[in-house]
Design an enzyme around this catalytic site. Structure first.
Site, PDB file in Angstrom:
ATOM      1  N   HIS A   5      52.353  33.587  31.140  1.00  0.00           N
ATOM      2  CA  HIS A   5      52.809  34.782  31.848  1.00  0.00           C
ATOM      3  C   HIS A   5      53.815  34.500  32.948  1.00  0.00           C
ATOM      4  CE1 HIS A   5      49.848  37.681  30.195  1.00  0.00           C
ATOM      5  NE2 HIS A   5      49.077  36.609  30.109  1.00  0.00           N
TER       6      HIS A   5
ATOM      7  N   ARG B  36      53.796  43.720  43.327  1.00  0.00           N
ATOM      8  CA  ARG B  36      53.558  42.663  44.300  1.00  0.00           C
ATOM      9  C   ARG B  36      54.850  42.320  45.033  1.00  0.00           C
ATOM     10  NH1 ARG B  36      48.349  40.134  44.474  1.00  0.00           N
ATOM     11  NH2 ARG B  36      49.284  38.673  45.922  1.00  0.00           N
TER      12      ARG B  36
HETATM   13  C1  26V Z   1      48.535  32.494  39.344  1.00  0.00           C
HETATM   14  C2  26V Z   1      47.540  32.272  40.239  1.00  0.00           C
HETATM   15  C3  26V Z   1      47.496  30.981  40.904  1.00  0.00           C
HETATM   16  C4  26V Z   1      46.183  30.707  41.551  1.00  0.00           C
HETATM   17  C5  26V Z   1      45.623  31.856  42.309  1.00  0.00           C
HETATM   18  C6  26V Z   1      45.486  33.076  41.479  1.00  0.00           C
HETATM   19  C7  26V Z   1      46.607  33.276  40.521  1.00  0.00           C
HETATM   20  C8  26V Z   1      46.716  34.456  39.874  1.00  0.00           C
HETATM   21  C9  26V Z   1      47.723  34.668  38.959  1.00  0.00           C
HETATM   22  C10 26V Z   1      48.639  33.687  38.697  1.00  0.00           C
HETATM   23  C11 26V Z   1      49.718  33.868  37.704  1.00  0.00           C
HETATM   24  C12 26V Z   1      50.286  35.204  37.747  1.00  0.00           C
HETATM   25  C13 26V Z   1      51.158  35.403  36.592  1.00  0.00           C
HETATM   26  C14 26V Z   1      51.455  36.850  36.388  1.00  0.00           C
HETATM   27  O1  26V Z   1      50.813  37.724  36.924  1.00  0.00           O
HETATM   28  N1  26V Z   1      52.431  37.099  35.575  1.00  0.00           N
HETATM   29  C15 26V Z   1      52.833  38.448  35.265  1.00  0.00           C
HETATM   30  O2  26V Z   1      52.267  38.767  34.007  1.00  0.00           O
HETATM   31  C16 26V Z   1      52.596  40.090  33.611  1.00  0.00           C
HETATM   32  C17 26V Z   1      51.842  40.357  32.333  1.00  0.00           C
HETATM   33  O3  26V Z   1      52.294  39.536  31.323  1.00  0.00           O
HETATM   34  C18 26V Z   1      54.095  40.213  33.455  1.00  0.00           C
HETATM   35  O4  26V Z   1      54.392  41.539  33.107  1.00  0.00           O
HETATM   36  C19 26V Z   1      54.806  39.841  34.743  1.00  0.00           C
HETATM   37  O5  26V Z   1      56.192  39.833  34.542  1.00  0.00           O
HETATM   38  C20 26V Z   1      54.349  38.468  35.206  1.00  0.00           C
HETATM   39  O6  26V Z   1      54.869  38.180  36.488  1.00  0.00           O
END
Ligand code: 26V
Length: 804
Positions: free
Chosen positions: A354, A546
């Site tokens: 993602h 966000r």
């Molecule tokens: C990373 C971490 C790191 C540790 C702490 C908690 C945490 C939570 C989430 C993440 C990764 C986030 C990645 C994310 O949200 N990506 C989004 O995914 C969506 C669904 O596919 C997409 O539409 C967005 O463009 C993308 O930023």
């Protein structure tokens, strides 16, 4: 289906016998609980029926593993999907309560940060609606994403107690608790036949307690579950320490275990390497795999045939340990040969990436693994060893591959690379929009693409039209049903049929009237909550997501500053425009928090300046969440999707806005590209450099100074940041100024001029109301393929081997 009388009777009975209350003394919150419990009974009938059907048809089952499920509120959604919305509404009114107030009582379940978590929530809705045998698996965090309050223009975080312990939607299964070993060490050994048989010794035990949330598909036929595990401590283990007389240690360990499901990590796109987070990821995976093997044992004793009946989808790398835990169970407990176990694991698991942001890619120190999961670390070493041997044998002339493909990062502190683990252990790896999937193969993991091109696929994201159209925009939904019948709710391609209506000015006026109604409703809500009066006839330009540098809220607010200066310094006038912002910043992300402060300071200044009256308003809406999005999105004219090209994996709010008749101003990034292709370039305000151009620009070094000096409009807006105009303390926004002018990775100023021109065009076009709403209608008509039903059908046939 129950009658209105029966619903009323049940609500009263739930009040009396489950909540120990009488109608006369019931509050709105009590009525909410009683209605939810009533509804849950109907869902349960569907659930038992679904289980019977899925068992009889021996359906292949999908397990969706995610650290986040951003559900929002459930009452309206569940009533709609079960088919009881109208009856329940009337029943509640007849009992003397206001239905809207009852639904507003429900706290959002904010068990997610943003896009990734909300996608998981849309997916479980679509899987149930498509009658796929599936379950979601996650953690029942006691505290969801923090509540945001704005004090002195700054974000302040407060804990989000979403009443997890007494949510009417969650059914606790204490009898199904599971024991999860953690910690300890490995003792090398051999079994009776002389085979290597390591023993995992002296582990502690965590206890996982499953809670089921019922996921009713639209129409109510299939009721799946979302299973959320909470963590506890094992009594038997405690007794052991208690008996040794170490009472305080026993109690503190019990508390430590319970803390595992206490809180959702609030930082997306930034990985911090915290021990508790790794423990949470392991906890989710270990609990889920116990469920998977338990379920499978009910249908077969042939463990080698597991991939015929089970598919596992990993929502990002967060649950990638499932691969390792599965190997541990197959090899250590089922005593399978390594190669056989590996074949089963790879065939079962698939992984969705993602994000391309390097700082979000998970790596975990080997030392931490050694401490928490010594057996899993051993297994990762073995996977890596066999994998790299294979690569070396197949490509003897390409030794450089080994360093990039290895599951271990050897530079600096040695770390496990979770993305590499997830790719090696999966049979499919997908991105979430066409451009993103391309960038995965070209820039994120090109060497993996080189060795296994067949693994890589795309599944462009989608959103559920039930929540994001039918429920969030009842005015538009009524119009759609009148024009198209009810079928669009589960077959969104039917929206195409609206196209031919775009020439009918009566229909276009209806679209215009619906938008105005939604804007009026949002204005009322904002007036009540923030005491600000907005003009519903103004153009509503919204950026809600966000707060991140790559999403470029800064570009938006810089342009607002520019528009403000045009009015107050250059004497320009403009048609009324409202700029709405909302979104949370990770608590540790200083730059994002400063951007929030800037937006608020600009808003204060602009809104209090009499010269802008009737022309320009700026507002930052506090505490962005699913339920707020449901009000903002249907009331938006212009949707801001302005990330630096090549950074936003997909975006999903871009889809929600367009589906609700907003036009998009956006870059060629993520799913924007596919949205623009679908709605037509004349119905989309494109601006900015594309991903290749951004790359070239970055490679040439940062030349922002030059851009700024060449363009007086940019110069004036940027200098205003440090002029004291928005905050008497001229040093406050220095970090932003400094970033923009001396090394801006996200290229704000590079795209500023083209953004300004696109904005100007949108503003001019908005004055032609009929044409504008005609294009809004064309946006709606062409958004059918962005239903998450389409996405899930893609996963089912191309990845899971379900229903093809
Ligand atoms: C990373 C971490 C790191 C540790 C702490 C908690 C945490 C939570 C989430 C993440 C990764 C986030 C990645 C994310 O949200 N990506 C989004 O995914 C969506 C669904 O596919 C997409 O539409 C967005 O463009 C993308 O930023």
């Amino acid at each position: 289906m129950p009658s209105i009388e029966e619903i009323k009777k049940s609500v009263i009975s739930k009040l009396r016998y489950s909540l120990c209350l009488e109608l006369e003394s019931a509050t709105n919150a009590d009525i909410f609980n009683a209605l939810a419990l009533t509804l849950r009974d109907y869902q349960l009938d569907g659930f038992f029926n679904t289980r019977k059907v899925q068992k009889a048809t021996k359906s292949k089952r999908l397990y969706y593993l995610s650290m986040e499920f951003l559900l929002g509120q459930s009452l309206r959604n569940n009533l709609t999907n079960v088919g009881l919305l109208q009856q329940a509404k009337q029943a509640i009114e007849e009992l003397g309560f206001d239905f809207e107030q009852i639904t507003a009582e429900e706290p959002d379940a904010a068990l997610g940060n943003g896009g990734l978590g909300r996608l998981a929530a849309c997916f479980i809705d679509s899987m149930a609606t498509l009658d796929i045998a599936a379950s979601g698996h996650g953690i029942k965090y006691e505290y969801g994403l923090f509540k945001q309050v704005i004090q002195n223009n700054k974000q302040v975080e407060q804990p989000d107690d979403w009443h997890s312990t007494h949510s009417p939607w969650l059914i606790e299964h204490h009898s199904q608790l599971m024991l999860i070993p953690i910690g300890g060490h490995i003792e090398e050994g051999e079994d009776s036949e002389g085979n290597y048989n390591p023993m995992w010794m002296d582990w502690k035990v965590l206890v996982g307690i499953p809670h089921d949330y019922l996921v009713t598909g639209y129409g109510g036929k299939t009721v799946n579950t979302l299973r959320l595990y909470s963590a506890g401590a094992s009594d038997s283990f405690d007794v052991h320490i208690f008996n040794r007389g170490d009472y305080l240690r026993a109690v503190s360990e019990k508390i430590a275990s319970e803390n595992i499901s206490k809180i959702l990590y609030p930082a997306d796109e930034i990985q911090s390497g915290k021990e508790l987070r790794l423990t949470q990821e392991y906890f989710l995976v270990a609990c889920t795999l116990r469920d998977i093997f338990h379920d499978y044992a009910q249908i077969s004793s042939d463990i080698t045939a597991l991939p015929d009946s089970v598919a596992i989808q990993l929502n990002d790398t967060h649950p990638a340990l499932a691969i390792v835990e599965m190997m541990r169970v197959l090899v250590d407990e089922h005593r399978l040969d390594w190669a056989v176990a590996w074949g089963i694991t790879q065939k079962t698991c698939a992984f969705t990436n993602h994000t391309l942001m390097p700082e979000a890619l998970e790596t975990w120190p080997v030392a931490l693994f050694e401490k928490l999961l010594p057996r899993h670390l051993q297994i990762i070493y073995e996977i890596n060893h066999r994998f790299l041997d294979e690569v070396a044998e197949k490509w003897p002339d390409k030794p450089h591959l080994l360093a990039s493909l290895s599951l271990f990062e050897e530079r600096g502190e040695k770390k496990v690379r979770m993305a590499n683990l997830a790719i090696v252990g999966s049979h499919k790896v997908n991105g979430v929009a066409k451009l993103h999937s391309e960038l995965i193969t070209q820039t994120l993991v090109p060497d993996f693409y080189f060795i296994t091109p067949e693994k890589f696929t795309n599944q462009t994201n989608g959103v559920t039209p039930r929540r994001w159209l039918q429920q969030a925009n009842p005015n538009l939904a009524t119009f759609l049903t009148r024009q198209l019948g009810n079928g669009w709710v589960t077959d969104l391609d039917k929206l195409q049929r609206l196209k031919k209506l775009a020439k009918d000015s009566g229909v276009v006026e209806e679209i215009q009237a619906i938008k105005l109604k939604n804007k009026q409703a949002l204005c009322r809500q904002i007036a009540a909550q923030q005491g600000v009066q907005l003009d519903p006839l103004a153009m509503f330009d919204c950026q809600v997501k966000r707060i991140h540098e790559y999403k470029r809220q800064l570009l938006n607010i810089l342009h607002v500053i520019h528009a403000y200066l045009e009015i107050v310094e250059s004497g320009h006038t403009q048609a009324p425009k409202v700029h709405l912002f909302a979104g949370k910043a990770a608590p540790g992300y200083a730059m994002a928090k400063l951007i929030i402060q800037l937006i608020n300071e600009v808003a204060r200044k602009v809104n209090s300046d009499p010269r802008t009256k009737g022309q320009l308003s700026v507002l930052f809406l506090e505490d962005y969440k699913v339920s707020l999005a449901e009000h903002i999105i249907p009331a938006t004219d212009l949707s801001e999707q302005i990330s630096t090209a090549g950074t936003e994996a997909s975006g999903t709010s871009n889809m929600k806005f367009a589906m609700n008749g907003a036009l998009t101003i956006g870059t060629l990034d993520g799913a924007n590209i596919e949205i623009r292709d679908a709605v037509g370039e004349e119905n989309f305000y494109l601006f900015g450099a594309n991903a290749d151009e951004i790359n070239t620009h970055r490679q040439a070094g940062s030349h922002n100074r030059i851009y700024q000096n060449n363009d007086p409009a940019i110069n004036r807006a940027v200098e205003a940041l440090i002029s004291g105009r928005f905050n008497a303390d001229t040093s406050i926004f220095w970090p932003i100024y400094h970033m923009l002018t001396e090394g801006d990775h996200y290229c704000h100023l590079l795209d500023f001029d083209s953004y300004r021109i696109a904005q100007q065009q949108a503003q001019a076009d908005f004055s032609q109301q009929l044409q504008w709403h005609q294009r809004a209608l064309l946006n709606i008509a062409n958004m059918g393929s962005f239903s998450s039903d389409r996405t899930i059908k893609g996963y089912a046939t191309e990845i899971w081997g379900i229903g093809s």
